[in-house]
Design a protein around this motif. Structure first.
Motif, mmCIF file in Angstrom:
data_model
loop_
_atom_site.group_PDB
_atom_site.id
_atom_site.type_symbol
_atom_site.label_atom_id
_atom_site.label_comp_id
_atom_site.label_asym_id
_atom_site.label_seq_id
_atom_site.Cartn_x
_atom_site.Cartn_y
_atom_site.Cartn_z
ATOM 1 N N SER A 139 19.319 -17.289 25.158
ATOM 2 C CA SER A 139 19.113 -17.246 23.660
ATOM 3 C C SER A 139 20.297 -18.032 22.923
ATOM 4 C CB SER A 139 19.143 -15.650 22.981
ATOM 5 O OG SER A 139 20.321 -15.089 23.379
ATOM 6 N N GLY A 140 21.247 -18.191 23.631
ATOM 7 C CA GLY A 140 22.385 -19.101 22.777
ATOM 8 C C GLY A 140 23.087 -18.098 21.701
ATOM 9 N N TRP A 141 23.000 -16.758 21.825
ATOM 10 C CA TRP A 141 23.459 -15.786 20.778
ATOM 11 C C TRP A 141 24.576 -15.168 21.730
ATOM 12 C CZ3 TRP A 141 23.378 -13.475 16.075
ATOM 13 C CH2 TRP A 141 23.971 -12.089 16.147
ATOM 14 N N THR A 142 25.641 -14.948 21.232
ATOM 15 C CA THR A 142 26.935 -14.126 21.815
ATOM 16 C C THR A 142 26.677 -12.770 21.404
ATOM 17 O OG1 THR A 142 28.121 -16.298 21.579
ATOM 18 C CG2 THR A 142 29.251 -14.049 22.243
ATOM 19 N N PRO A 143 26.380 -11.789 22.312
ATOM 20 C CA PRO A 143 26.152 -10.489 21.933
ATOM 21 C C PRO A 143 27.461 -9.803 21.383
ATOM 22 C CG PRO A 143 25.499 -10.801 24.307
ATOM 23 C CD PRO A 143 26.294 -11.902 23.875
ATOM 24 N N GLU A 144 27.243 -9.017 20.453
ATOM 25 C CA GLU A 144 28.329 -8.587 19.640
ATOM 26 C C GLU A 144 28.734 -7.212 19.979
ATOM 27 O OE1 GLU A 144 27.870 -9.393 15.461
ATOM 28 O OE2 GLU A 144 27.370 -11.331 15.651
ATOM 29 N N GLY B 154 14.127 -21.035 18.105
ATOM 30 C CA GLY B 154 13.006 -21.087 19.178
ATOM 31 C C GLY B 154 12.892 -20.153 20.309
ATOM 32 N N TYR B 155 14.083 -19.432 20.282
ATOM 33 C CA TYR B 155 13.971 -18.514 21.632
ATOM 34 C C TYR B 155 13.195 -17.582 21.372
ATOM 35 C CZ TYR B 155 15.904 -15.256 25.082
ATOM 36 O OH TYR B 155 15.952 -14.477 26.137
ATOM 37 N N PHE B 156 13.173 -16.934 20.012
ATOM 38 C CA PHE B 156 12.206 -15.663 19.639
ATOM 39 C C PHE B 156 10.630 -15.815 20.318
ATOM 40 C CE2 PHE B 156 9.465 -12.937 17.132
ATOM 41 C CZ PHE B 156 10.296 -11.919 16.712
#
Ligand code: GDP
Length: 367
Positions: free
Chosen positions: A263-268, A298-300
């Motif tokens: 996702s490119g998101w770093t889990p918090e 666009g990952y959603f």
């Protein structure tokens, strides 16, 4: 009634007549006429109107194993599908005692207050098959949310394999969304496979953890941690605040070792207290920040498409398995083959092949 003991042959013993017992059945009770099944059109209309009674009845059909119920349910789902999808789906997982119900109660009230809309809380509990009834998603565990007019709480479906239970929950999501629920929580016990199932139907996977033993990282399976989009350490209150902060730091460090998610998101990693309602806002700010982030990149959409594909294969697998194991010939052969394998007179592979051959031969003959 004539008691044999009162016969002359019995000396010194008489048995008194008893009194007549009242009927065990309430004579005034009248069985209510069985509720008529609504038509597909009536279900769909009720659901689209947001009628939660009709929604509940439709979910019961989805959960039913009766083929005639399933037929109606599948048609209802199909008609609801174009009206679904417009929600945020969040999976919430944690071991028993992590504080899921306390947290979901508070989380639910928070998102309803902060973002409006309607919230459905569903659950996947694979153990409910054994215990005959799920504790997850039980209304009584979420005291405030259960009486909130904008919430709908439904315990885990209880029949069938994990795949089957999960599929039903996924179908229930579609119905809830068509009924206007724009926030969906899917709760599960943090013990293994059920996480994968939940992960495959949500946009954000929230893992509730506890601080305490100092080596909490050892207890949690790497796979589950890798699925998490956010890890939250509950019970950060009283004497536990420092420990929770320390645990959060450990989780952050551990997460660095994993490859960056697709996702490119770093889990918090955040700490909070569900019980005292501390840090709850920050958690939901994070979830909404994530959603905005993945909608932008666009990952959603991508994740939802992948999930649809996953469920297509899951459904095929489930049907094939059912068809195989419910086949009378297979069912009659299975115990014998199992015994032969156990006694070493047949290898597992040969036994499996014999059963599959028998199954396919029968299918061909039927054609
Ligand atoms: P579940 O099994 O994961 O649903 O956990 P529960 O919500 O039932 O919580 C388990 C226990 O932890 C209960 O006794 C709660 O009162 C307690 N608990 C839940 N959240 C908190 C919290 O934020 N702080 C503290 N100190 N206790 C909590």
């Amino acid at each position: 009634m004539q008691h044999p003991e009162n016969d002359k042959a019995y000396k010194g013993l008489t048995v008194n007549e008893g009194i007549e017992q009242p009927s065990g059945v309430n004579p005034y009770f009248r069985r209510k006429a069985r509720k008529r099944l609504l038509s597909v059109g009536e279900y769909v209309e009720g659901i689209l109107k947001g009628d939660t009674t009709v929604l509940s009845q439709a979910v019961t059909l989805v959960e039913s194993v009766r083929p005639e119920h399933q037929a109606v349910a599948q048609e209802v789902i199909e008609k609801c599908l174009p009206h679904s999808g417009k929600s945020i789906r969040v999976g919430i997982s944690g071991v028993p005692g992590a504080g899921k119900s306390t947290s979901i109660d508070v989380f639910g009230l928070h998102v309803l207050e902060q973002y409006g809309g309607k919230l459905a809380v569903l659950a996947i509990d694979p153990s409910s098959e054994r215990s005959k009834g799920s504790i997850l998603g039980d209304k009584t565990r979420m005291e405030k949310l259960s009486v909130h007019p904008k919430s709908f709480i439904r315990p885990s479906p209880s029949a069938g394999s994990l795949g089957g239970v999960a599929r039903k929950t996924r179908e229930t999501i579609i119905l809830c969304e068509a009924a206007g629920f724009d926030k969906i929580f899917v709760e599960t016990v943090g013990v293994g496979q059920s996480e994968t199932a939940v992960h495959s139907m949500v946009d954000f996977f929230l893992l509730i953890q506890l601080a305490g033993t100092g080596d909490e990282l050892q207890g949690i399976k790497r796979g589950i941690m890798e699925m998490a989009d956010g890890i939250v350490i509950n019970k950060a209150d009283g004497d536990n605040v420092d420990k929770a902060r320390l645990a959060a730091a450990q989780f952050r460090n551990a997460l660095h070792l994993f490859p960056k998610p697709e996702s490119g998101w770093t889990p918090e990693v955040l700490t909070y207290s569900g019980f005292y309602n501390l840090g709850v806002k920050e958690i939901w700010d994070m979830v909404y920040r994530y959603v905005a982030f993945v909608k932008r990149n666009g990952y959603f959409e991508h994740r939802r498409n992948e999930q649809s594909k996953y469920w297509m294969y899951e459904t095929i697998n489930e049907h094939l398995r059912d068809s195989f194991y419910h086949n009378p010939l297979v069912a009659s052969m299975l115990p014998g083959k199992e015994q032969q394998v156990l006694h070493g007179s047949l290898t597992s592979f040969v036994a499996a092949r014999d059963l599959l051959d028998a199954y396919f031969r029968q299918l061909r003959e039927k054609q």
